[in-house]
Write an enzyme that holds these catalytic residues in place. Sequence first.
Site, short mmCIF file in Angstrom:
data_model
loop_
_atom_site.label_atom_id
_atom_site.label_comp_id
_atom_site.label_asym_id
_atom_site.label_seq_id
_atom_site.Cartn_x
_atom_site.Cartn_y
_atom_site.Cartn_z
N ARG A 232 3.30 -23.67 -63.33
CA ARG A 232 3.77 -23.50 -61.94
C ARG A 232 5.11 -24.20 -61.69
O ARG A 232 5.34 -24.76 -60.61
CB ARG A 232 2.72 -24.01 -60.94
CG ARG A 232 1.38 -23.32 -61.02
CD ARG A 232 1.45 -21.84 -60.65
NE ARG A 232 0.16 -21.22 -60.91
CZ ARG A 232 -0.14 -20.59 -62.06
NH1 ARG A 232 0.76 -20.44 -63.01
NH2 ARG A 232 -1.32 -20.07 -62.23
N SER B 247 -4.68 -20.43 -54.26
CA SER B 247 -5.29 -21.69 -54.71
C SER B 247 -4.59 -22.85 -54.01
O SER B 247 -3.38 -23.01 -54.14
CB SER B 247 -5.13 -21.86 -56.21
OG SER B 247 -5.80 -20.82 -56.87
N GLU C 251 -1.17 -27.30 -54.59
CA GLU C 251 -0.28 -26.30 -55.21
C GLU C 251 0.57 -25.66 -54.11
O GLU C 251 1.72 -25.31 -54.31
CB GLU C 251 -1.10 -25.22 -55.93
CG GLU C 251 -0.22 -24.12 -56.46
CD GLU C 251 -0.89 -23.20 -57.45
OE1 GLU C 251 -1.73 -23.66 -58.23
OE2 GLU C 251 -0.55 -22.00 -57.43
C1 LIG Z 1 -4.58 -14.45 -52.04
C2 LIG Z 1 -3.58 -15.15 -52.91
C3 LIG Z 1 -3.74 -15.13 -54.28
C4 LIG Z 1 -2.81 -15.79 -55.11
N1 LIG Z 1 -2.98 -15.74 -56.45
C5 LIG Z 1 -2.09 -16.33 -57.27
C6 LIG Z 1 -2.23 -16.26 -58.69
O1 LIG Z 1 -3.15 -15.66 -59.22
N2 LIG Z 1 -1.29 -16.89 -59.45
C7 LIG Z 1 -0.22 -17.57 -58.90
O2 LIG Z 1 0.61 -18.11 -59.64
N3 LIG Z 1 -0.07 -17.65 -57.56
C8 LIG Z 1 -0.97 -17.05 -56.75
N4 LIG Z 1 -0.81 -17.13 -55.38
C9 LIG Z 1 0.30 -17.96 -54.81
C10 LIG Z 1 1.63 -17.18 -54.57
O3 LIG Z 1 1.37 -15.81 -54.36
C11 LIG Z 1 2.58 -17.32 -55.75
O4 LIG Z 1 2.93 -18.69 -55.96
C12 LIG Z 1 3.89 -16.54 -55.55
O5 LIG Z 1 4.64 -16.58 -56.75
C13 LIG Z 1 4.76 -17.03 -54.40
O6 LIG Z 1 5.76 -16.06 -54.17
P1 LIG Z 1 6.40 -15.84 -52.73
O7 LIG Z 1 7.43 -14.79 -52.82
O8 LIG Z 1 5.33 -15.62 -51.73
O9 LIG Z 1 7.07 -17.25 -52.50
P2 LIG Z 1 7.11 -18.13 -51.14
O10 LIG Z 1 5.71 -18.54 -50.80
O11 LIG Z 1 7.88 -17.37 -50.12
O12 LIG Z 1 7.92 -19.37 -51.64
C14 LIG Z 1 7.34 -20.28 -52.56
C15 LIG Z 1 8.43 -21.26 -53.04
O13 LIG Z 1 9.39 -20.55 -53.80
C16 LIG Z 1 10.68 -20.63 -53.17
N5 LIG Z 1 11.30 -19.31 -53.30
C17 LIG Z 1 10.74 -18.10 -53.03
N6 LIG Z 1 11.59 -17.12 -53.35
C18 LIG Z 1 12.71 -17.72 -53.80
C19 LIG Z 1 13.96 -17.25 -54.28
N7 LIG Z 1 14.25 -15.94 -54.36
N8 LIG Z 1 14.89 -18.16 -54.67
C20 LIG Z 1 14.65 -19.49 -54.58
N9 LIG Z 1 13.48 -20.00 -54.13
C21 LIG Z 1 12.53 -19.12 -53.76
C22 LIG Z 1 10.43 -21.02 -51.74
O14 LIG Z 1 11.54 -21.71 -51.18
C23 LIG Z 1 9.20 -21.90 -51.89
O15 LIG Z 1 9.57 -23.20 -52.28
C24 LIG Z 1 -1.72 -16.48 -54.53
C25 LIG Z 1 -1.56 -16.48 -53.14
C26 LIG Z 1 -2.47 -15.83 -52.33
C27 LIG Z 1 -2.26 -15.82 -50.85
#
Ligand SMILES: Cc1cc2nc3c(=O)[nH]c(=O)nc-3n(C[C@H](O)[C@H](O)[C@H](O)COP(=O)(O)OP(=O)(O)OC[C@H]3O[C@@H](n4cnc5c(N)ncnc54)[C@H](O)[C@@H]3O)c2cc1C
Length: 304
Positions: free
Chosen positions: A176, A226, A296
């Site tokens: 992560r 998570s 996380e």
């Molecule tokens: C139901 C559910 C299931 C999930 N299952 C998993 C799983 O199986 N595995 C897993 O790893 N995660 C899981 N997640 C967590 C999440 O989906 C992941 O961590 C995902 O990669 C976050 O992406 P996001 O675009 O939503 O980022 P955000 O939540 O919008 O941002 C997360 C972080 O990344 C930064 N960020 C986002 N985009 C950029 C960019 N383009 N440039 C620079 N910084 C950026 C943000 O500033 C922040 O610090 C789950 C979440 C939910 C709600």
Amino acid sequence: MDKSLLGSLATIVGEENVRPLEPLAPHTTFKIGGPADAFVSPRSVEEVSQVVCACEQASVPWRVIGCGSDLLVSDGGVEGVVIEVRDNLSAIRVDGTRIVAGAGATNAAVAEAACAAGLSGYEFACGIPGTVGGAAIMNAGAYDGEFSQVCACVTCVTPEGRIVEVPREEAEWSYRHSMFDAARYVVVAATLELTPADPADIRARMDELTAKREAKQPIGMPSAGSTFKRPEGHFAAALIDQAGLKGLSIGGAQVSTKHTGFVVNAGDATSADVQALIAEVQRRVLESSGVALEPEVRMWGREA
Ligand SMILES: Cc1cc2nc3c(=O)[nH]c(=O)nc-3n(C[C@H](O)[C@H](O)[C@H](O)COP(=O)(O)OP(=O)(O)OC[C@H]3O[C@@H](n4cnc5c(N)ncnc54)[C@H](O)[C@@H]3O)c2cc1C
């Protein structure tokens, strides 16, 4: 926020793409969080670069949001500018065995495009409800797959506004984690190297993983996935279960009754509710098992 910065941002991205005091709750999967001073949607990589430079010059904090699926935003919102990449930087292009995806493309859309092109390797991510940018930042992973395994290179905007390509070997991946955070890079695109395969097999694998997720996770309830990182040698959900915390609630926040590794918004939860519940779970798991759980989920507040 300083009116002259708002004016500069409007000049860069167009007035309609600058939203002052935009509530962040609708932009997160938790459906929680107060306003950002300004919420800005650049229309191109060049505009991302200009927005970052304008914020840096004005000494105003900025951060990036994808699907907000790993975020807990405080009830008071966040200071400065939130740069949103999902709306306009979401193009997906297939190039031989490679896929070039804008940072705002969702994992689901990329997995679909890969399946349609007969390219295997991204099935693991089809149910991760975030963007490619978020997946690169978090080295998102599931079911033995991880972003770092399929990523060939990542295109970023540096805090100085330069556009750089970071090859896979230089991204410092771990659980992560990648180097983009510490470097304060905005991820604007990623190139994935995939393997040719029968689309029917790819589809079958995606269906299998989706069914597994639906069976185990509270997909229908707002959450950020998570809540805690996997502690060395343990599973967070099992420790929380063993501590007897299934269903524990504070205000509208609840330890999911379907998967104890998830804190869910069971109805009108505030960020303070979720934070208090996270602290209580940490306290009681430490007491019962001696293991310190680390969130996380990323916390955004006026101070952070
Ligand atoms: C139901 C559910 C299931 C999930 N299952 C998993 C799983 O199986 N595995 C897993 O790893 N995660 C899981 N997640 C967590 C999440 O989906 C992941 O961590 C995902 O990669 C976050 O992406 P996001 O675009 O939503 O980022 P955000 O939540 O919008 O941002 C997360 C972080 O990344 C930064 N960020 C986002 N985009 C950029 C960019 N383009 N440039 C620079 N910084 C950026 C943000 O500033 C922040 O610090 C789950 C979440 C939910 C709600």
